[in-house]
Motif scaffolding. Structure first.
Motif, PDB file in Angstrom:
ATOM      1  N   GLY A  89       0.813  -1.159  -0.191  1.00 35.87           N
ATOM      2  CA  GLY A  89       0.250  -0.005  -0.005  1.00 35.87           C
ATOM      3  C   GLY A  89       0.883   1.322  -0.005  1.00 35.87           C
ATOM      4  N   HIS A 129      -2.148   2.921  -7.365  1.00 31.71           N
ATOM      5  CA  HIS A 129      -2.570   2.131  -6.335  1.00 31.71           C
ATOM      6  C   HIS A 129      -4.153   2.030  -6.246  1.00 31.71           C
ATOM      7  CE1 HIS A 129       1.192   2.083  -4.293  1.00 31.71           C
ATOM      8  NE2 HIS A 129       0.895   1.214  -3.620  1.00 31.71           N
ATOM      9  N   ARG A 180      -5.341  -1.280  -4.418  1.00 31.16           N
ATOM     10  CA  ARG A 180      -4.489  -1.463  -3.269  1.00 31.16           C
ATOM     11  C   ARG A 180      -4.499  -0.290  -2.437  1.00 31.16           C
ATOM     12  NH1 ARG A 180       0.665  -2.572  -7.052  1.00 31.16           N
ATOM     13  NH2 ARG A 180      -0.269  -4.571  -8.105  1.00 31.16           N
ATOM     14  N   LEU A 189      -4.603   3.074  -0.419  1.00 30.32           N
ATOM     15  CA  LEU A 189      -4.010   4.317  -0.256  1.00 30.32           C
ATOM     16  C   LEU A 189      -4.544   5.199   0.649  1.00 30.32           C
ATOM     17  CD1 LEU A 189      -2.369   6.578  -1.964  1.00 30.32           C
ATOM     18  CD2 LEU A 189      -4.413   7.087  -3.194  1.00 30.32           C
TER      19      LEU A 189
END
Length: 205
Positions: free
Chosen positions: A96, A126, A131, A133
């Motif tokens: 991340g 991201h 993913r 953030l």
């Protein structure tokens, strides 16, 4: 051999450089992590104004020394225009990204998908890859544009963790307040730490 967990840390020119410094220190104490650090151009002015550090503009090699991280730390400092960096691509796997502190200018760029520098591109990557953030805005008061941009980022999948320290852990020093904000950002990313006493912990004392 286990692969290290890679975390991207973006640092902007917003007030609150100490939050990013403390977060990088915490991550670099754990051999399980590889840290990718991206600083915008304005950060070097903040180093001087808030920390009293005369770091030359664009001087990346000395950042680990100024941050006080171990020489053995797996820390990679990237230039803001280095689009060849691994974190510019969604094919490079990370756990991340945290943008701390996040200026309103960077927040706006992320909300609009501008990707005008490596930090913004990594944040966009991201989001598109789904993913984590984490954005840590440091501004007050917020105007409607700021709030709309935060909502846009949240709707796109980002977590908004404002730099607002709590007081239930009974802070005694400025470092306690800093650690609370950093700890909440790490919580949002799923990184274990012991930076502050959690709610209810005092009952166990």
């Amino acid at each position: 051999m286990n692969r290290k967990k890679e975390i991207v840390v973006g640092m902007t020119g917003a007030s609150g450089a100490v939050y990013a410094i403390r977060l990088v220190q915490e991550l670099c104490q754990n051999d399980a992590y590889r840290v990718h650090l991206v600083l915008t151009d304005a950060v070097y002015q903040v180093f001087n104004l808030e920390m009293g550090w005369p770091v030359p503009h664009g001087e990346r090699d000395s950042i680990p020394k100024w941050f006080g991280v171990p020489e053995s730390a797996d820390l990679h400092v990237h230039a803001p225009r280095d689009y060849g960096a691994p974190i510019a691509s969604g094919s490079h796997l990370t756990q991340g990204m945290i943008v701390i502190p996040c200026s309103m200018g960077t927040l706006s760029a992320i909300a609009s998908g501008a990707s005008d520098n490596l930090l913004e591109r990594a944040a966009d990557t991201h989001l598109k890859e789904g993913r984590p953030l984490i954005l840590v805005p440091r501004e007050t008061p917020f105007n409607k544009i700021h709030l709309k941009n935060m909502l846009a980022c949240a709707e796109a999948g980002a977590r908004i963790v404002p730099a607002m320290p709590g007081f239930y852990h009974r802070p005694e020093t400025m470092e306690d307040l800093i650690d609370f904000v950093v700890g909440k950002a790490l919580d949002a990313l799923g990184v274990e730490h012991s930076l502050f006493r959690r709610w209810g912990d005092r009952e166990q004392e």
